[in-house]
Design a protein around this motif. Structure first.
Motif, PDB file in Angstrom:
ATOM      1  N   PRO A  27       0.859  -1.194   0.000  1.00 35.90           N
ATOM      2  CA  PRO A  27       0.000   0.000   0.000  1.00 35.90           C
ATOM      3  C   PRO A  27       0.893   1.241   0.000  1.00 35.90           C
ATOM      4  O   PRO A  27       1.984   1.214   0.569  1.00 35.90           O
ATOM      5  N   PRO A  28       0.434   2.332  -0.643  1.00 34.35           N
ATOM      6  CA  PRO A  28       1.279   3.515  -0.672  1.00 34.35           C
ATOM      7  C   PRO A  28       1.497   4.081   0.727  1.00 34.35           C
ATOM      8  O   PRO A  28       0.615   3.988   1.583  1.00 34.35           O
ATOM      9  N   ALA A  29       2.691   4.647   0.955  1.00 41.22           N
ATOM     10  CA  ALA A  29       2.974   5.258   2.248  1.00 41.22           C
ATOM     11  C   ALA A  29       2.277   6.604   2.343  1.00 41.22           C
ATOM     12  O   ALA A  29       1.948   7.076   3.425  1.00 41.22           O
ATOM     13  N   LEU A  30       2.050   7.196   1.166  1.00 37.22           N
ATOM     14  CA  LEU A  30       1.458   8.525   1.117  1.00 37.22           C
ATOM     15  C   LEU A  30       0.526   8.541  -0.087  1.00 37.22           C
ATOM     16  O   LEU A  30       0.924   8.139  -1.184  1.00 37.22           O
ATOM     17  N   ALA A  31      -0.716   8.982   0.122  1.00 38.06           N
ATOM     18  CA  ALA A  31      -1.651   9.013  -1.013  1.00 38.06           C
ATOM     19  C   ALA A  31      -2.625  10.163  -0.891  1.00 38.06           C
ATOM     20  O   ALA A  31      -3.048  10.526   0.215  1.00 38.06           O
ATOM     21  N   SER A  51       0.338   9.115  -5.410  1.00 40.03           N
ATOM     22  CA  SER A  51       0.710   8.174  -4.350  1.00 40.03           C
ATOM     23  C   SER A  51       2.213   7.945  -4.389  1.00 40.03           C
ATOM     24  O   SER A  51       2.821   8.037  -5.451  1.00 40.03           O
ATOM     25  N   VAL A  52       2.767   7.715  -3.211  1.00 43.89           N
ATOM     26  CA  VAL A  52       4.211   7.461  -3.102  1.00 43.89           C
ATOM     27  C   VAL A  52       4.401   6.154  -2.337  1.00 43.89           C
ATOM     28  O   VAL A  52       3.868   5.983  -1.237  1.00 43.89           O
ATOM     29  N   GLN A  53       5.144   5.233  -2.963  1.00 41.20           N
ATOM     30  CA  GLN A  53       5.373   3.926  -2.342  1.00 41.20           C
ATOM     31  C   GLN A  53       6.543   4.004  -1.366  1.00 41.20           C
ATOM     32  O   GLN A  53       7.441   4.825  -1.532  1.00 41.20           O
ATOM     33  N   VAL A  88      -1.758   8.646   5.130  1.00 39.98           N
ATOM     34  CA  VAL A  88      -0.333   8.543   5.443  1.00 39.98           C
ATOM     35  C   VAL A  88      -0.169   7.213   6.157  1.00 39.98           C
ATOM     36  O   VAL A  88      -0.802   6.996   7.191  1.00 39.98           O
ATOM     37  N   GLN A  89       0.630   6.322   5.590  1.00 46.52           N
ATOM     38  CA  GLN A  89       0.782   4.971   6.146  1.00 46.52           C
ATOM     39  C   GLN A  89      -0.603   4.315   6.341  1.00 46.52           C
ATOM     40  O   GLN A  89      -0.813   3.632   7.330  1.00 46.52           O
ATOM     41  N   GLY A  90      -1.504   4.613   5.428  1.00 45.01           N
ATOM     42  CA  GLY A  90      -2.832   4.004   5.484  1.00 45.01           C
ATOM     43  C   GLY A  90      -3.820   4.704   6.408  1.00 45.01           C
ATOM     44  O   GLY A  90      -4.972   4.299   6.488  1.00 45.01           O
TER      45      GLY A  90
END
Ligand SMILES: Nc1ncnc2c1ncn2[C@@H]1O[C@H](COP(=O)(O)OP(=O)(O)OP(=O)(O)O)[C@@H](O)[C@H]1O
Ligand SMILES: [Mg+2]
Length: 329
Positions: A27-31, A51-53, A88-90
């Protein structure tokens, strides 16, 4: 990937089926999805999705005033969106603000400093605020000052630092609690050439350590070597796939410069898609990859063209940016 799945039925029989798996993505760390924010009648961010992985560095690129800082403030949990979703982190910053604050290291474009604190005290204070013991906060502060090459200035008041030194202190501050997500707003601005190279290495290192990094900058040629991905913004909106396609296209543009022989004639004979350059024995050619470049080089040599240089045209991000800007005028 394929897996055999066995299902046992109540009557004792069984069926075996082959299940095709989709690639499983972390899941992306930031979306951000469909994020919006206005200041009075100014619509600063209209529709932002990105989104940032974990373990990747993404550039946020766009002209002055297009909404990058506003979007980054929302992603860092420091500004509320009017609409849209951020995780952020889900987790949502709106629901779990504390979790967001501890997960994100935020580097603002201009660092405010407390007049009375030295560099080491500034970092120590932040360390304490994140719950570190006095000893750990102090040790951490010194080690971060080393990492950003400010150890010599540890005992100086932060307010006397030069602009570039302040940027480095600001970066150190963003790293104080070793957060999994970093949001860096124009970290390279004001840095001298050596510090820029060091920043680039540090950002790459942070990515390699598994952090998700979102970084904005106007110096696109520097981002090329630093980032895995890029998000373009224009007038408050992220541009999505159109921009990705433009970057991919820019990466296929290579310049060939010859000492002698007829570059344009030879490329035409080879059936290549190219644009000759008027003022030199040179052309810009579409090239798919390194192997394709080797083919072109061999073809030109066979045609009697002595090639001096063959290389991608400048920065792919810069090329894509300029093309998109021209199209949007
Ligand atoms: N606090 C504020 N109050 C009113 N308008 C604001 C505020 N912050 C930003 N804006 C407006 O929102 C728009 C986007 O600003 P923002 O700072 O996000 O742009 P940016 O992409 O970071 O630009 P730059 O590349 O110059 O840093 C601009 O028109 C700006 O004037
Ligand atoms: Mg900005």
């Amino acid at each position: 990937m394929r897996t055999l799945v066995t299902a046992w039925h109540p009557n004792g029989s069984r069926t075996v089926s082959v299940v095709e798996h989709m690639e499983t993505f972390a899941p992306p760390a930031l979306a951000a999805t469909g994020v919006r924010r206005a200041f009075g009648h100014v619509q600063a961010v209209v529709n932002a999705t990105l989104s940032v992985q974990p373990g990747s560095v993404t550039a946020l690129i766009g002209p002055n005033g297009c909404g990058k800082t506003t979007l980054m403030l929302m992603l860092a949990g420091l500004l509320k969106p009017d609409a849209g979703e951020i995780t952020v982190q889900g987790h949502s910053p709106a629901i779990e603000p504390k979790l967001t604050r501890t997960s994100v290291g935020w580097m603002p474009d201009v660092l405010g400093t407390w007049d009375s604190l030295t560099c080491v005290e500034t970092l120590e204070t932040f360390g304490r605020a994140y719950g570190l013991s006095q000893a750990d906060a102090r040790a951490g502060a010194f080690s971060l000052l080393e990492r950003v090459h400010l150890a010599d200035l540890a005992a100086q008041p932060a307010r006397v630092l030069s602009r570039g030194q302040k940027q480095r202190l600001s970066l150190a501050r963003a790293l104080v609690n070793d957060p999994p997500v970093l949001i860096l707003d124009e970290p390279a601005s004001g840095l001298d050439p050596r510090s820029r190279v060091e920043l680039r290495d540090l950002v790459r290192q942070l990515g390699a350590e598994g952090k998700a990094v979102l970084i904005s900058s106007h110096v696109l040629s520097e981002l090329d070597e630093m980032v895995d991905d890029a998000v373009f913004m224009s007038r408050g909106s992220t541009l999505g796939e159109a921009a990705d396609a433009e970057v991919a296209r820019a990466k296929t543009r290579w310049r060939v410069v010859a000492v002698d022989g007829d570059v344009a004639g030879a490329l035409a004979t080879l059936g290549r898609d190219f644009t000759p350059e008027a003022d030199a024995n040179a052309a810009v050619v579409s090239i798919a990859d390194d192997a394709d470049a080797a083919n072109v080089l061999a073809g030109l040599a066979l045609a009697g063209v002595r090639v001096a240089r063959i290389a991608p045209v400048g920065s792919a991000l810069e090329q894509a940016y300029l093309t998109m800007e021209a199209e949007r005028r």
